[in-house]
Motif scaffolding. Structure first.
Motif, short mmCIF file in Angstrom:
data_model
loop_
_atom_site.label_atom_id
_atom_site.label_comp_id
_atom_site.label_asym_id
_atom_site.label_seq_id
_atom_site.Cartn_x
_atom_site.Cartn_y
_atom_site.Cartn_z
N GLU A 113 0.83 -1.21 0.00
CA GLU A 113 0.00 0.00 0.00
C GLU A 113 0.87 1.26 0.00
N LYS A 114 1.87 1.31 0.89
CA LYS A 114 2.72 2.50 0.99
C LYS A 114 3.55 2.68 -0.28
N LEU A 115 4.19 1.62 -0.76
CA LEU A 115 5.01 1.74 -1.96
C LEU A 115 4.18 2.07 -3.19
N GLY A 116 2.99 1.49 -3.29
CA GLY A 116 2.10 1.80 -4.40
C GLY A 116 1.73 3.27 -4.42
N LYS A 117 1.43 3.81 -3.26
CA LYS A 117 1.09 5.24 -3.16
C LYS A 117 2.28 6.10 -3.57
N GLU A 118 3.49 5.71 -3.13
CA GLU A 118 4.69 6.47 -3.48
C GLU A 118 4.98 6.39 -4.98
N LEU A 119 4.81 5.21 -5.56
CA LEU A 119 5.04 5.05 -7.00
C LEU A 119 4.05 5.86 -7.84
N ARG A 120 2.85 6.08 -7.32
CA ARG A 120 1.83 6.85 -8.04
C ARG A 120 1.98 8.36 -7.83
N ASN A 121 2.80 8.77 -6.87
CA ASN A 121 2.97 10.19 -6.57
C ASN A 121 3.86 10.83 -7.64
N GLU A 122 3.34 11.80 -8.36
CA GLU A 122 4.10 12.43 -9.45
C GLU A 122 5.33 13.19 -8.95
N ASN A 123 5.40 13.49 -7.65
CA ASN A 123 6.55 14.20 -7.09
C ASN A 123 7.61 13.28 -6.51
N SER A 124 7.43 11.97 -6.65
CA SER A 124 8.42 10.99 -6.21
C SER A 124 8.82 10.13 -7.40
N GLN A 125 10.07 9.76 -7.43
CA GLN A 125 10.56 8.87 -8.49
C GLN A 125 11.50 7.85 -7.89
N PHE A 126 11.41 6.63 -8.41
CA PHE A 126 12.30 5.54 -8.02
C PHE A 126 13.11 5.13 -9.25
N TYR A 127 14.37 4.78 -9.01
CA TYR A 127 15.24 4.26 -10.07
C TYR A 127 15.93 3.01 -9.56
N PHE A 128 16.01 2.01 -10.41
CA PHE A 128 16.72 0.78 -10.09
C PHE A 128 18.11 0.81 -10.71
N ALA A 129 19.08 0.29 -9.97
CA ALA A 129 20.38 -0.05 -10.54
C ALA A 129 20.27 -1.53 -10.90
N MET A 130 20.48 -1.82 -12.17
CA MET A 130 20.30 -3.18 -12.69
C MET A 130 21.64 -3.76 -13.15
N GLN A 131 21.92 -4.99 -12.74
CA GLN A 131 23.06 -5.75 -13.26
C GLN A 131 22.45 -6.90 -14.03
N VAL A 132 22.46 -6.80 -15.34
CA VAL A 132 21.75 -7.71 -16.24
C VAL A 132 20.26 -7.64 -15.85
#
Length: 178
Positions: free
Chosen positions: A49-68
């Motif tokens: 619930e909390k992460l979903g709300k944060e992901l939908r917030n236009e003023n928050s952004q998440f970025y992944f560091a991906m190895q393959v």
């Protein structure tokens, strides 16, 4: 590191974000905190619930560091009213830079930090700021080395333990002139 990529996370990445968030937070803070406080925070702080709300917030952004195809770290930035402490509405907050323990010291955190700087530059933010636990000297040294200075403090609630975070910021005008 070869094949390291940074990509923005979205709502379809919720379970991967939850997994990397819980694992990296655990690895970073298990020492010096009780099992009960860690369990309470991991459940609440990384709930769907909390992460979903944060992901939908236009003023928050998440970025992944991906190895393959593996998520090995992530960044969360906040602007405007998504900032944890009300700062300049144009400032950018780095809320989280976390990297799996086995990838620490391999420039992954630096690449995530550079992503935050690029976002700040695109937004024309006057400064970038963050809160870091006073008992995390490695992170404090990293930020000091990158030009951050202490400007205050706030309390971070981990279960029933009120912990002191040092607030640090870095003015960005020099960054924009380059």
């Amino acid at each position: 590191m070869n094949n390291l990529q940074i990509r923005q996370a979205n709502l379809e990445d919720l379970s991967a974000l939850q997994a990397i968030g819980r694992q990296t937070f655990s690895e970073t803070y298990v020492d010096g905190n009780t099992e009960e406080n860690m369990a309470a925070y991991l459940e609440e702080g990384f709930s769907e619930e909390k992460l979903g709300k944060e992901l939908r917030n236009e003023n928050s952004q998440f970025y992944f560091a991906m190895q393959v195809d593996e998520v090995i770290g992530y960044l969360k930035v906040n602007a405007g009213d998504a900032q944890n402490e009300k700062q300049d509405p144009d400032a950018l907050e780095i809320e989280r830079i976390y990297v799996l323990q086995k990838y620490q010291g391999k420039q992954v955190g630096t690449l995530l930090y550079m992503q935050a700087l690029a976002i700040a530059k695109a937004r024309k933010s006057p400064y970038i700021w963050l809160g870091v636990w006073e008992m995390n000297p490695r992170a404090i040294r990293f930020y000091e080395k990158n030009g951050f200075v202490e400007f205050g403090e706030h309390i971070f609630q981990l279960g029933d333990d009120a912990q002191r975070d040092v607030l640090m910021k870095k003015p960005l005008p020099d960054f924009f002139e380059k």
